[in-house]
Write a protein that holds these residues in place. Sequence first.
Motif, PDB file in Angstrom:
ATOM      1  N   ASP A  19       0.845  -1.247   0.064  1.00 40.95           N
ATOM      2  CA  ASP A  19      -0.314   0.063   0.281  1.00 40.95           C
ATOM      3  C   ASP A  19       0.577   1.308  -0.113  1.00 40.95           C
ATOM      4  N   VAL A  20       2.000   1.510   0.673  1.00 39.83           N
ATOM      5  CA  VAL A  20       2.260   2.198   0.800  1.00 39.83           C
ATOM      6  C   VAL A  20       3.550   2.519  -0.820  1.00 39.83           C
ATOM      7  N   ILE A  21       3.657   1.337  -1.185  1.00 40.79           N
ATOM      8  CA  ILE A  21       4.552   1.953  -2.236  1.00 40.79           C
ATOM      9  C   ILE A  21       3.566   2.045  -3.437  1.00 40.79           C
ATOM     10  N   LYS A  22       2.252   1.566  -3.218  1.00 41.19           N
ATOM     11  CA  LYS A  22       0.943   2.423  -4.350  1.00 41.19           C
ATOM     12  C   LYS A  22       1.092   3.310  -4.280  1.00 41.19           C
ATOM     13  N   GLU A  23       0.969   3.924  -3.147  1.00 41.93           N
ATOM     14  CA  GLU A  23       0.550   5.457  -2.813  1.00 41.93           C
ATOM     15  C   GLU A  23       1.709   6.429  -3.514  1.00 41.93           C
ATOM     16  N   TYR A  27       2.337   9.100  -7.241  1.00 40.53           N
ATOM     17  CA  TYR A  27       2.689  10.222  -7.280  1.00 40.53           C
ATOM     18  C   TYR A  27       3.550  10.173  -8.607  1.00 40.53           C
ATOM     19  N   HIS A  28       3.232   9.362  -8.828  1.00 37.08           N
ATOM     20  CA  HIS A  28       5.055   9.340 -10.090  1.00 37.08           C
ATOM     21  C   HIS A  28       6.183   9.262  -9.310  1.00 37.08           C
ATOM     22  N   ALA A  29       6.339   8.999  -8.023  1.00 34.27           N
ATOM     23  CA  ALA A  29       7.765   8.446  -7.513  1.00 34.27           C
ATOM     24  C   ALA A  29       8.256   7.366  -8.214  1.00 34.27           C
ATOM     25  N   LYS A  30       9.369   7.742  -8.496  1.00 36.55           N
ATOM     26  CA  LYS A  30      10.343   6.135  -7.937  1.00 36.55           C
ATOM     27  C   LYS A  30      10.410   5.565  -7.524  1.00 36.55           C
ATOM     28  N   VAL A  31      10.378   4.031  -6.715  1.00 39.01           N
ATOM     29  CA  VAL A  31      10.422   3.119  -6.303  1.00 39.01           C
ATOM     30  C   VAL A  31      11.206   1.969  -6.006  1.00 39.01           C
ATOM     31  N   ASP A  32      12.370   2.296  -5.594  1.00 38.88           N
ATOM     32  CA  ASP A  32      13.287   1.269  -5.542  1.00 38.88           C
ATOM     33  C   ASP A  32      12.752   0.028  -3.577  1.00 38.88           C
ATOM     34  N   VAL A  33      12.389  -1.506  -4.020  1.00 39.36           N
ATOM     35  CA  VAL A  33      12.451  -2.293  -2.970  1.00 39.36           C
ATOM     36  C   VAL A  33      13.183  -2.883  -2.834  1.00 39.36           C
ATOM     37  N   TYR A  34      13.684  -2.880  -1.457  1.00 42.14           N
ATOM     38  CA  TYR A  34      14.952  -3.933  -1.298  1.00 42.14           C
ATOM     39  C   TYR A  34      14.461  -4.753   0.316  1.00 42.14           C
ATOM     40  N   ASP A  35      14.528  -6.000   0.158  1.00 39.56           N
ATOM     41  CA  ASP A  35      14.455  -7.231   1.181  1.00 39.56           C
ATOM     42  C   ASP A  35      14.738  -7.767   1.024  1.00 39.56           C
TER      43      ASP A  35
END
Length: 107
Positions: A19-23, A27-35
């Motif tokens: 949900d945080v990522i999609k939000e 807003y057209h933010a580039k999101v990197d996810v690291y886990d």
Amino acid sequence: LGLAFKENCPDLRNTRVIDVIKEFESYHAKVDVYDPWVDQDEAEAEYGIRPIETPNNNSQYDAIIMCVAHREFLQMGIEKIRALGADHCIVYDVKSTFPKAQVEGRL
């Protein structure tokens, strides 16, 4: 930082991090996810998100959001996490892992 449902666990079921990522993406933010705990193929199949293998060390991030308190992130410490960001980077600690004075925001 983090995609799994809870710390030190590879389980992606019912993760609210999506949900945080999609939000941010709305807003057209580039999101990197690291886990380091989750399987990249499983994350891509389940959520359409391909986690990165390692965070970018070029100090390029405007914001770093620690969503899951994996031991790897705790071992990094706030200074190494903050070093991943640009000079103006904010760090938001969803899990209230680090002292309030060390981050710009937390729950």
